[in-house]
Design a protein around this motif. Structure first.
Motif, PDB file in Angstrom:
ATOM      1  N   ILE A 163      55.899-117.384 -34.065  1.00  0.00           N
ATOM      2  CA  ILE A 163      55.327-117.089 -35.247  1.00  0.00           C
ATOM      3  C   ILE A 163      56.149-116.133 -36.001  1.00  0.00           C
ATOM      4  O   ILE A 163      56.065-114.803 -35.535  1.00  0.00           O
ATOM      5  N   LYS A 164      56.792-116.486 -36.995  1.00  0.00           N
ATOM      6  CA  LYS A 164      57.716-115.596 -37.781  1.00  0.00           C
ATOM      7  C   LYS A 164      57.261-115.208 -39.116  1.00  0.00           C
ATOM      8  O   LYS A 164      57.606-114.191 -39.542  1.00  0.00           O
ATOM      9  N   THR A 165      56.514-115.990 -39.652  1.00  0.00           N
ATOM     10  CA  THR A 165      55.885-115.761 -41.094  1.00  0.00           C
ATOM     11  C   THR A 165      54.563-116.083 -41.093  1.00  0.00           C
ATOM     12  O   THR A 165      54.082-117.052 -40.220  1.00  0.00           O
ATOM     13  N   VAL A 166      53.650-115.552 -42.163  1.00  0.00           N
ATOM     14  CA  VAL A 166      52.382-115.919 -42.461  1.00  0.00           C
ATOM     15  C   VAL A 166      51.983-117.325 -42.318  1.00  0.00           C
ATOM     16  O   VAL A 166      51.231-118.077 -41.975  1.00  0.00           O
ATOM     17  N   ALA A 167      53.206-118.150 -42.833  1.00  0.00           N
ATOM     18  CA  ALA A 167      53.038-119.462 -43.182  1.00  0.00           C
ATOM     19  C   ALA A 167      53.186-120.192 -41.793  1.00  0.00           C
ATOM     20  O   ALA A 167      52.381-121.389 -41.715  1.00  0.00           O
ATOM     21  N   ASP A 168      53.655-119.603 -40.949  1.00  0.00           N
ATOM     22  CA  ASP A 168      53.555-120.382 -39.541  1.00  0.00           C
ATOM     23  C   ASP A 168      52.108-120.300 -38.867  1.00  0.00           C
ATOM     24  O   ASP A 168      52.035-121.051 -37.919  1.00  0.00           O
ATOM     25  N   PRO A 298      55.788-109.274 -30.370  1.00  0.00           N
ATOM     26  CA  PRO A 298      54.765-108.566 -31.304  1.00  0.00           C
ATOM     27  C   PRO A 298      54.426-109.550 -32.478  1.00  0.00           C
ATOM     28  O   PRO A 298      55.468-110.067 -32.960  1.00  0.00           O
ATOM     29  N   PHE A 299      53.179-109.503 -32.870  1.00  0.00           N
ATOM     30  CA  PHE A 299      52.920-110.133 -34.352  1.00  0.00           C
ATOM     31  C   PHE A 299      53.841-109.549 -35.399  1.00  0.00           C
ATOM     32  O   PHE A 299      53.779-108.303 -35.608  1.00  0.00           O
ATOM     33  N   PRO A 300      54.476-110.139 -36.175  1.00  0.00           N
ATOM     34  CA  PRO A 300      55.235-109.847 -37.174  1.00  0.00           C
ATOM     35  C   PRO A 300      54.463-108.985 -38.158  1.00  0.00           C
ATOM     36  O   PRO A 300      53.069-109.270 -38.457  1.00  0.00           O
ATOM     37  N   GLN A 301      55.003-107.820 -38.720  1.00  0.00           N
ATOM     38  CA  GLN A 301      54.155-107.048 -39.765  1.00  0.00           C
ATOM     39  C   GLN A 301      53.443-107.653 -40.689  1.00  0.00           C
ATOM     40  O   GLN A 301      52.285-107.413 -41.019  1.00  0.00           O
ATOM     41  N   GLU A 302      53.928-108.617 -41.318  1.00  0.00           N
ATOM     42  CA  GLU A 302      53.528-109.390 -42.612  1.00  0.00           C
ATOM     43  C   GLU A 302      52.256-110.121 -42.126  1.00  0.00           C
ATOM     44  O   GLU A 302      51.094-110.270 -42.773  1.00  0.00           O
ATOM     45  N   VAL A 303      52.337-110.534 -40.753  1.00  0.00           N
ATOM     46  CA  VAL A 303      51.098-111.541 -40.058  1.00  0.00           C
ATOM     47  C   VAL A 303      50.176-110.430 -39.920  1.00  0.00           C
ATOM     48  O   VAL A 303      48.706-110.652 -40.209  1.00  0.00           O
ATOM     49  N   GLU A 305      49.588-107.822 -41.479  1.00  0.00           N
ATOM     50  CA  GLU A 305      48.818-107.072 -42.861  1.00  0.00           C
ATOM     51  C   GLU A 305      47.906-108.234 -43.449  1.00  0.00           C
ATOM     52  O   GLU A 305      46.700-108.075 -44.033  1.00  0.00           O
ATOM     53  N   ALA A 306      48.344-109.489 -43.272  1.00  0.00           N
ATOM     54  CA  ALA A 306      47.640-110.775 -43.771  1.00  0.00           C
ATOM     55  C   ALA A 306      46.418-110.767 -43.048  1.00  0.00           C
ATOM     56  O   ALA A 306      45.385-111.116 -43.742  1.00  0.00           O
ATOM     57  N   CYS A 307      46.489-110.667 -41.744  1.00  0.00           N
ATOM     58  CA  CYS A 307      45.208-110.652 -41.156  1.00  0.00           C
ATOM     59  C   CYS A 307      44.335-109.673 -41.248  1.00  0.00           C
ATOM     60  O   CYS A 307      42.954-109.963 -41.321  1.00  0.00           O
ATOM     61  N   TYR A 308      44.770-108.405 -41.665  1.00  0.00           N
ATOM     62  CA  TYR A 308      43.838-107.462 -41.882  1.00  0.00           C
ATOM     63  C   TYR A 308      43.109-107.493 -43.103  1.00  0.00           C
ATOM     64  O   TYR A 308      41.995-107.164 -43.437  1.00  0.00           O
TER      65      TYR A 308
END
Ligand code: CA
Length: 361
Positions: A163-168, A298-303, A305-308
């Motif tokens: 999982i590299k980006t939110v799109a994934d 670790p989950f990427p920071q952007e993932v 943030e999007a989940c938050y």
């Protein structure tokens, strides 16, 4: 006359002394209960809380109060444990409150909610009014709950692909429970409700792309590392997943005061023991998993943030629709914010230094 009075009084005294037993034997009725667990015996850390409770309750009451523990499926299926307490099939169960979010999302708060509390904070919240609020809510289901353990912060789970980006996350079929699944739905994921024993074949066949369970010790037992190489963290939906002992309310209300205290003490012991067991067993399991080829990520920071953001949207929607949810949500989140105000001072600074010092050797 006086001598006779004296003898009578003395005789009564002797008789009283002869039959005197510990206070417990005089006031303690024989009580036999059953506790049905939501977990299999193979997951001994989490299942073990029922055995610990039963053992200490029996020993503290000289075996007058006996509780027999049953694994998931022996009396009722694991996900029907709370219902069995509500309808009086059993006197009590050991379960995770959030299994029942299908009835009402308010059930989530007893175990863990996305971006909620860590294990220490969850227990602190229970003491600081959270458990009273929960019991007010559970009362509507004929249930009185006591603490029943905490796994600590869970892992984010096993993924077949990175999982590299939110799109994934979009289109990802993931085994993840109730309320957290609703957060992921907002990012386009397809959450799946699958019982513990069915996760492995689903992940192996590729019926699902990812699965979360608990943490290294339990996950290793179920063998997920053999069918998915990437092991993500943290499980932001379970910063400190708490379990409960749920008791049929009329049965709880009818217990002698002493037995209520015994149950509370034994539950508190089982609660502390579970977290300690996970904390002591997870490091070794993590080392073995990594040595066997597991890729930690670790989950990427952007993932994150999007989940938050998605979680906060879900909270806003749910609090607008559900007054019971709002009452507990507002109490817990105000508590969380104060906890992290404190946490960032001593706890975080100490842990952060220790982690860096260990890495230097
Ligand atoms: Ca989990």
């Amino acid at each position: 006359m006086k001598r006779r009075q004296f003898l009578t009084a003395a005789g009564a005294g002797v008789a009283t002394a002869a039959i005197a037993k510990p206070a417990i034997a005089q006031s303690a009725p024989e009580v036999k209960w059953r506790v049905t667990s939501s977990f299999p015996k193979s997951l001994d850390t989490i299942y073990g809380a029922s055995d610990t409770l039963a053992k200490y309750v029996a020993e503290m009451t000289d075996n007058k109060f006996q509780i027999q523990a049953f694994a998931a499926g022996e009396i009722v299926p694991g996900l029907q444990a709370a219902d069995a307490v509500t309808n009086g099939t059993v006197e009590m169960c050991h379960t995770a409150s959030y299994y029942y979010v299908g009835k009402d999302p308010t059930w989530a708060f007893g175990t863990a909610v996305p971006f909620g509390l860590n294990a220490r904070q969850q227990n602190a919240w229970f003491l600081a009014g959270g458990m009273d609020l929960l019991n007010e809510f559970y009362g509507g289901y004929n249930i009185h709950a006591l603490v029943g353990g905490n796994t600590g912060c869970q892992m984010g789970g096993w993924f077949r692909k990175e999982i590299k980006t939110v799109a994934d996350v979009s289109g990802l079929k993931m085994r993840i429970g109730g309320f957290a699944g609703r957060v992921l739905t907002k990012l386009g994921a397809v959450p799946q409700q699958i019982a513990g024993g069915d996760i492995y074949p689903a992940l192996e066949k590729g019926t699902i792309d990812a699965a979360e369970w608990v943490g290294p010790f339990d996950d290793q037992k179920l063998g997920f590392n053999k069918v998915a190489p990437f092991y993500y963290y943290p499980g932001w939906w379970e910063g400190g997943a708490a379990l409960q002992f749920m008791i049929n309310k009329p049965k709880w209300d009818a217990l002698p005061k002493q037995y209520k205290a015994v149950l509370q003490a034994a539950a508190a012991l089982a609660d502390t023991e579970m977290t300690a067991k996970y904390d002591s067993r997870n490091p070794g399991a993590l080392k073995q998993l990594v040595a066997a080829g597991t890729q930690l990520r670790p989950f990427p920071q952007e993932v994150m943030e999007a989940c938050y953001k998605a979680a906060n949207e879900l909270y806003a929607e749910t609090t607008a629709q559900n007054a019971k949810f709002k009452k507990i949500h507002d109490h817990m989140m105000a508590f969380r914010n104060d906890e992290y105000l404190w946490w960032q001072v001593a706890e975080y600074t100490f842990d952060n230094f220790q982690i860096r010092a260990r890495a230097r050797g």
